[in-house]
Design an enzyme around this catalytic site. Structure first.
Site, short mmCIF file in Angstrom:
data_model
loop_
_atom_site.label_atom_id
_atom_site.label_comp_id
_atom_site.label_asym_id
_atom_site.label_seq_id
_atom_site.Cartn_x
_atom_site.Cartn_y
_atom_site.Cartn_z
N ASN A 2 30.93 159.34 80.75
CA ASN A 2 29.63 159.48 80.11
C ASN A 2 29.60 160.85 79.44
O ASN A 2 30.53 161.64 79.57
CB ASN A 2 28.48 159.30 81.12
CG ASN A 2 28.56 160.32 82.23
OD1 ASN A 2 28.46 161.52 81.98
ND2 ASN A 2 28.75 159.85 83.45
N GLY B 269 32.10 153.43 88.52
CA GLY B 269 33.17 152.63 87.94
C GLY B 269 34.51 153.33 87.92
O GLY B 269 34.89 154.06 88.85
N ASP C 291 35.50 155.75 86.14
CA ASP C 291 35.37 157.21 86.06
C ASP C 291 35.29 157.84 87.46
O ASP C 291 35.86 158.91 87.71
CB ASP C 291 34.10 157.52 85.26
CG ASP C 291 34.12 158.87 84.57
OD1 ASP C 291 35.21 159.38 84.27
OD2 ASP C 291 33.03 159.40 84.32
N THR D 10 32.75 147.87 79.48
CA THR D 10 32.46 146.51 79.97
C THR D 10 31.91 146.48 81.39
O THR D 10 31.65 145.40 81.92
CB THR D 10 33.72 145.62 79.93
OG1 THR D 10 34.69 146.15 80.85
CG2 THR D 10 34.31 145.57 78.53
N1 AR6 Z 1 40.93 150.75 87.42
C1 AR6 Z 1 40.80 150.03 86.28
N2 AR6 Z 1 39.62 149.53 85.84
C2 AR6 Z 1 38.53 149.79 86.60
C3 AR6 Z 1 38.56 150.56 87.79
C4 AR6 Z 1 39.84 151.05 88.19
N3 AR6 Z 1 40.00 151.79 89.30
N4 AR6 Z 1 37.30 150.63 88.31
C5 AR6 Z 1 36.51 149.93 87.47
N5 AR6 Z 1 37.24 149.41 86.45
P1 AR6 Z 1 32.96 151.19 83.94
P2 AR6 Z 1 31.70 151.70 81.32
C6 AR6 Z 1 36.82 148.59 85.29
O1 AR6 Z 1 31.66 150.85 84.54
O2 AR6 Z 1 31.16 150.31 81.27
C7 AR6 Z 1 30.44 155.49 84.71
O3 AR6 Z 1 29.36 155.84 85.54
C8 AR6 Z 1 35.51 147.85 85.39
O4 AR6 Z 1 35.66 146.67 86.17
O5 AR6 Z 1 33.89 152.04 84.72
O6 AR6 Z 1 32.34 152.28 80.09
C9 AR6 Z 1 30.70 156.53 83.63
O7 AR6 Z 1 30.54 157.85 84.10
C10 AR6 Z 1 35.27 147.53 83.92
O8 AR6 Z 1 36.06 146.40 83.53
O9 AR6 Z 1 32.78 151.93 82.49
C11 AR6 Z 1 29.66 156.15 82.62
O10 AR6 Z 1 28.38 156.64 82.99
C12 AR6 Z 1 35.84 148.77 83.20
O11 AR6 Z 1 36.63 149.44 84.18
C13 AR6 Z 1 29.65 154.64 82.68
O12 AR6 Z 1 30.05 154.31 83.99
C14 AR6 Z 1 34.78 149.73 82.67
O13 AR6 Z 1 33.69 149.80 83.58
C15 AR6 Z 1 30.62 154.01 81.71
O14 AR6 Z 1 30.50 152.62 81.75
#
Ligand code: AR6
Length: 171
Positions: free
Chosen positions: A24, A32, A34, A120
Site C-alpha cells: 500500500n 495478504g 505484503d 486480487t
Molecule cells: N504468496 C503468494 N501470494 C500470496 C501470499 C503469499 N504468501 N499471500 C497472499 N497472496 P493481497 P492486494 C495472494 O491482498 O489485493 C495489503 O494489506 C492473495 O491470495 O496480498 O494488492 C497491502 O499492504 C492474492 O491472490 O494484495 C495493501 O494494503 C494476491 O496475493 C493491500 O493488502 C494479492 O492479495 C494490497 O492488496
C-alpha cells in the site's frame, strides 16, 4: 519479452533475484502477501519502505530484501489499484504496476523475478481480468529480465494465469 512461468506457492520462498510485493502507499506493510513479505524480511523492510513512501498506485520502487531466506536481493514494492467497479482507470493502473516492476528490475540488473497476483486480494480486483492484464503486460514489455514467475496462492488463480498464458501464446 521475458519467459513467464506460473507456480502455486508462497512468494516468500522463491529462489529468485527479486520478489514483488503488493504493497500500500505507506510501504510499511499490511495484510495478504505484503504481511508475509515483511514478516520474512524483518523490520528493516518497513524502515526502508517508509523512506521511499508515499508510493502512488501504478508505481514501483525497490528496497533490499534484508532477512529473506532463501536469499533474494531486492524487494520491489508496487501499489495496485483498489477495485472500484472498473471505471476509475483500474486496468491502466494494474498494467502500470507490472510495467514499472520490470523497469525497476531492469535498473537493478534483475534476471529472475517472482510476482504475486497484484490487487486480487484485499484490493478486490476480479482475478480473471487481473490475470489477463498481468500476462499481456508482461509479454508486451521489453525487458532484460529472463524469467518472471507468477506465484499464485490458490489453485483458482493458478488456473486463470495458466489459461491466459496459453491463450496469449506465452508458451
Ligand atoms: N504468496 C503468494 N501470494 C500470496 C501470499 C503469499 N504468501 N499471500 C497472499 N497472496 P493481497 P492486494 C495472494 O491482498 O489485493 C495489503 O494489506 C492473495 O491470495 O496480498 O494488492 C497491502 O499492504 C492474492 O491472490 O494484495 C495493501 O494494503 C494476491 O496475493 C493491500 O493488502 C494479492 O492479495 C494490497 O492488496
Amino acid at each position: 519479452m521475458p519467459a513467464i512461468e506460473v507456480v502455486l506457492g508462497d512468494l516468500t520462498t522463491q529462489h529468485v533475484d527479486a520478489i514483488v510485493t503488493a504493497a500500500n502507499e505507506s510501504l510499511l506493510g499490511g495484510g495478504g502477501v505484503d504481511r508475509a513479505v515483511h514478516a520474512a524480511a524483518g523490520p528493516e523492510l518497513a524502515a526502508a519502505g517508509s523512506r521511499l513512501a508515499p508510493l502512488d498506485p501504478g508505481d514501483a520502487v525497490a528496497t533490499p530484501a534484508f532477512r529473506l531466506d532463501p536469499p533474494v536481493r531486492h524487494v520491489i514494492h508496487t501499489v495496485g489499484p483498489v477495485w472500484e467497479g472498473g471505471g476509475y482507470g483500474e486496468a491502466d493502473l494494474l498494467a502500470s504496476c507490472y510495467r514499472r516492476c520490470l523497469e525497476v528490475a531492469d535498473a537493478l540488473g534483475v534476471r529472475s523475478l517472482a510476482v504475486p497476483a497484484i490487487s486480487t486480494g484485499v484490493y478486490g480486483y476480479p482475478p480473471a481480468d487481473a490475470a489477463r492484464i498481468a500476462v499481456s503486460t508482461l509479454l508486451g514489455t521489453r525487458t532484460g529480465v529472463d524469467v518472471v514467475r507468477l506465484v499464485a496462492f490458490d489453485e483458482g488463480t493458478r488456473d486463470l494465469l495458466e489459461t491466459e498464458l496459453a491463450a496469449q501464446g506465452g508458451r
